[in-house]
Structures are given as structure tokens and as C-alpha cells.
Design a protein around this motif. Sequence first.
Motif, PDB file in Angstrom:
ATOM      1  N   LYS A 278       0.857  -1.180   0.000  1.00 18.59           N
ATOM      2  CA  LYS A 278       0.000   0.000   0.000  1.00 18.59           C
ATOM      3  C   LYS A 278       0.893   1.230   0.000  1.00 18.59           C
ATOM      4  O   LYS A 278       1.916   1.268   0.689  1.00 18.59           O
ATOM      5  CB  LYS A 278      -0.860  -0.062   1.270  1.00 18.59           C
ATOM      6  CG  LYS A 278      -1.731   1.122   1.579  1.00 18.59           C
ATOM      7  CD  LYS A 278      -2.461   0.805   2.889  1.00 18.59           C
ATOM      8  CE  LYS A 278      -3.315   1.946   3.369  1.00 18.59           C
ATOM      9  NZ  LYS A 278      -4.006   1.607   4.644  1.00 18.59           N
ATOM     10  N   GLY A 279       0.526   2.227  -0.797  1.00 16.47           N
ATOM     11  CA  GLY A 279       1.313   3.444  -0.855  1.00 16.47           C
ATOM     12  C   GLY A 279       0.480   4.658  -0.515  1.00 16.47           C
ATOM     13  O   GLY A 279      -0.731   4.679  -0.743  1.00 16.47           O
ATOM     14  N   HIS A 280       1.127   5.670   0.028  1.00 18.14           N
ATOM     15  CA  HIS A 280       0.439   6.898   0.417  1.00 18.14           C
ATOM     16  C   HIS A 280       0.868   8.037  -0.495  1.00 18.14           C
ATOM     17  O   HIS A 280       2.055   8.313  -0.642  1.00 18.14           O
ATOM     18  CB  HIS A 280       0.749   7.236   1.875  1.00 18.14           C
ATOM     19  CG  HIS A 280       0.292   6.189   2.833  1.00 18.14           C
ATOM     20  ND1 HIS A 280      -0.962   6.180   3.393  1.00 18.14           N
ATOM     21  CD2 HIS A 280       0.916   5.079   3.307  1.00 18.14           C
ATOM     22  CE1 HIS A 280      -1.097   5.132   4.173  1.00 18.14           C
ATOM     23  NE2 HIS A 280       0.036   4.442   4.139  1.00 18.14           N
ATOM     24  N   GLY A 281      -0.111   8.698  -1.093  1.00 17.20           N
ATOM     25  CA  GLY A 281       0.167   9.848  -1.943  1.00 17.20           C
ATOM     26  C   GLY A 281       0.051  11.143  -1.165  1.00 17.20           C
ATOM     27  O   GLY A 281      -0.016  11.154   0.069  1.00 17.20           O
ATOM     28  N   LEU A 282       0.016  12.244  -1.887  1.00 13.78           N
ATOM     29  CA  LEU A 282      -0.127  13.543  -1.252  1.00 13.78           C
ATOM     30  C   LEU A 282      -1.565  13.774  -0.819  1.00 13.78           C
ATOM     31  O   LEU A 282      -2.500  13.194  -1.381  1.00 13.78           O
ATOM     32  CB  LEU A 282       0.293  14.651  -2.237  1.00 13.78           C
ATOM     33  CG  LEU A 282       1.712  14.537  -2.817  1.00 13.78           C
ATOM     34  CD1 LEU A 282       1.974  15.677  -3.784  1.00 13.78           C
ATOM     35  CD2 LEU A 282       2.757  14.510  -1.705  1.00 13.78           C
ATOM     36  N   ALA A 283      -1.746  14.594   0.203  1.00 13.94           N
ATOM     37  CA  ALA A 283      -3.094  14.927   0.661  1.00 13.94           C
ATOM     38  C   ALA A 283      -3.746  15.907  -0.303  1.00 13.94           C
ATOM     39  O   ALA A 283      -3.108  16.879  -0.735  1.00 13.94           O
ATOM     40  CB  ALA A 283      -3.040  15.515   2.070  1.00 13.94           C
ATOM     41  N   LEU A 284      -5.003  15.655  -0.640  1.00 17.42           N
ATOM     42  CA  LEU A 284      -5.757  16.575  -1.485  1.00 17.42           C
ATOM     43  C   LEU A 284      -6.430  17.620  -0.614  1.00 17.42           C
ATOM     44  O   LEU A 284      -6.749  17.368   0.554  1.00 17.42           O
ATOM     45  CB  LEU A 284      -6.804  15.812  -2.298  1.00 17.42           C
ATOM     46  CG  LEU A 284      -6.296  14.624  -3.117  1.00 17.42           C
ATOM     47  CD1 LEU A 284      -7.416  14.061  -3.976  1.00 17.42           C
ATOM     48  CD2 LEU A 284      -5.104  15.014  -3.978  1.00 17.42           C
ATOM     49  N   GLU A 285      -6.686  18.788  -1.178  1.00 11.28           N
ATOM     50  CA  GLU A 285      -7.226  19.894  -0.386  1.00 11.28           C
ATOM     51  C   GLU A 285      -8.607  19.592   0.184  1.00 11.28           C
ATOM     52  O   GLU A 285      -8.889  19.874   1.340  1.00 11.28           O
ATOM     53  CB  GLU A 285      -7.284  21.162  -1.241  1.00 11.28           C
ATOM     54  CG  GLU A 285      -7.721  22.405  -0.466  1.00 11.28           C
ATOM     55  CD  GLU A 285      -7.664  23.656  -1.321  1.00 11.28           C
ATOM     56  OE1 GLU A 285      -8.157  24.697  -0.857  1.00 11.28           O
ATOM     57  OE2 GLU A 285      -7.117  23.597  -2.440  1.00 11.28           O
ATOM     58  N   ASN A 286      -9.477  19.009  -0.625  1.00  8.07           N
ATOM     59  CA  ASN A 286     -10.826  18.669  -0.154  1.00  8.07           C
ATOM     60  C   ASN A 286     -11.457  17.685  -1.127  1.00  8.07           C
ATOM     61  O   ASN A 286     -10.817  17.228  -2.072  1.00  8.07           O
ATOM     62  CB  ASN A 286     -11.696  19.931  -0.011  1.00  8.07           C
ATOM     63  CG  ASN A 286     -11.749  20.748  -1.292  1.00  8.07           C
ATOM     64  OD1 ASN A 286     -12.031  20.214  -2.363  1.00  8.07           O
ATOM     65  ND2 ASN A 286     -11.470  22.046  -1.185  1.00  8.07           N
ATOM     66  N   SER A 287     -12.718  17.358  -0.892  1.00 10.57           N
ATOM     67  CA  SER A 287     -13.406  16.344  -1.691  1.00 10.57           C
ATOM     68  C   SER A 287     -13.700  16.804  -3.110  1.00 10.57           C
ATOM     69  O   SER A 287     -14.143  16.008  -3.939  1.00 10.57           O
ATOM     70  CB  SER A 287     -14.712  15.932  -1.002  1.00 10.57           C
ATOM     71  OG  SER A 287     -15.562  17.059  -0.858  1.00 10.57           O
ATOM     72  N   ASN A 288     -13.469  18.081  -3.409  1.00  6.87           N
ATOM     73  CA  ASN A 288     -13.678  18.588  -4.759  1.00  6.87           C
ATOM     74  C   ASN A 288     -12.387  18.637  -5.574  1.00  6.87           C
ATOM     75  O   ASN A 288     -12.411  19.002  -6.747  1.00  6.87           O
ATOM     76  CB  ASN A 288     -14.287  20.001  -4.703  1.00  6.87           C
ATOM     77  CG  ASN A 288     -15.673  20.000  -4.079  1.00  6.87           C
ATOM     78  OD1 ASN A 288     -16.482  19.130  -4.377  1.00  6.87           O
ATOM     79  ND2 ASN A 288     -15.935  20.964  -3.208  1.00  6.87           N
TER      80      ASN A 288
END
Length: 218
Positions: free
Chosen positions: A184-194
Amino acid sequence: MSAPRIVPLALLAGVLLAGCASQTTKPEQYSGFLSDYSQLQPATSASGAPVLRWVAADFDPSRYRSVMVEKPQFYPKPQPSAQVSEATLQQIADYLQQALQRELQGRMVVVDQPDQDTLVLRSAISAVDVSPEGLKAYEVIPIALLAAAATTASGARDMDSEIYVELEALDARTSKAVARVVRKGHGLALENSNTQLTLNDLKPALDTWALDARNFKP
């Protein structure tokens, strides 16, 4: 606040028990791409990440002169969404193949067609999950490619991005598996659900996987 989506009781229980802090793929999240999961054991990758893997007792990487990296599959068939587009999925698969070829060519010859001394690397991207950061009981649908439906009242919570892969190395001469890895890999956090997921959000995970493949030791 919209009503949450209903998920099967067994699935929900598995998610609650696992928690979003899990660093490895859970058995209920195996895709079925690999022919055998029974011998997978917890291990640590070359970069220090927790993985599940199996290596044949007689596997000797030095006996292989070349490696063929098949284009990663999506298993099962991907389900694009407004947050994870079809174009992004194809970019992810293309980039993972290129990254693996880039790193492995520093260890052996990369070929398009296997011969007697070729190691064949096949892989499947089994899930992409985008879910609220820090939310413990988010919705994860095993063996599916999706943007999770969990939301918050404000819609402003950061969204974690994760990607799951299953890899298998085959001896081209015998067609037998010599190693299997599920991780399993972790990417960057997205700003929000949009915020739409892009290849750049997952590149750190894909680059790490490729580097670990190059530095793999039985």
C-alpha cells in the motif's frame, strides 16, 4: 449533511477493525490478481516500508540477465469517478511501468520480449482510495478502484490518497512465480473532496515502489 452510503455489515466491520492507520493491505482487500496469497508474510521493503511478501526458497536474482516489466493492469476493471478520472488512471499505470523500467535497468537489462534468463514482473493496481484525513471509519470498498464516498459537513477536510498494488515476479523459463509482494502506498493529501486526483499526487508512492524493486533482496 447527506446520509452516508450503506455498506455491507461484514465490510463495515472489517474497516472498523482495520482502521485507516493500517500500513499494509488487509486480506479482505486482496483483489484476486495473484494466484496465491496464503504464503504472504509481513516484511520490510528496502526503503523501510511495511509490506506483505513471499519469496521462493530457491530464488536467486543473480541468475537473471534481463527483466521484462509488463504494463500494470487494473484489477478488477477500474471505475473512474469525478475525483479519479480515466485519464489519470491510465497515466498512473504508464508511469508505474516507466518508473520500474527506469530503476531496474540499473540492475539488469530491460527487455520487451523474455528469453530463458528473463525475470518477468507483472503487477496490478487493485485500489485507489481518497478519503477524509484522520477519519477513522471511512468507507473502503475492497477490490475496487474508487474515490471514497465519505464526506464531512463542511466539505473542507483534507483528503488522504492511497494506492494499492500487487506484484508477482515470474521465471520466464518455467513460468513459475518466484516472488509476490502486496503493498500500500500513500500519496499527497488533497485539499478537499472537490480536488481531483492527479498523477503527481501519487508519484512519490510509485517512485518508492520502483526504487524498492531495484533494491529488492530475498
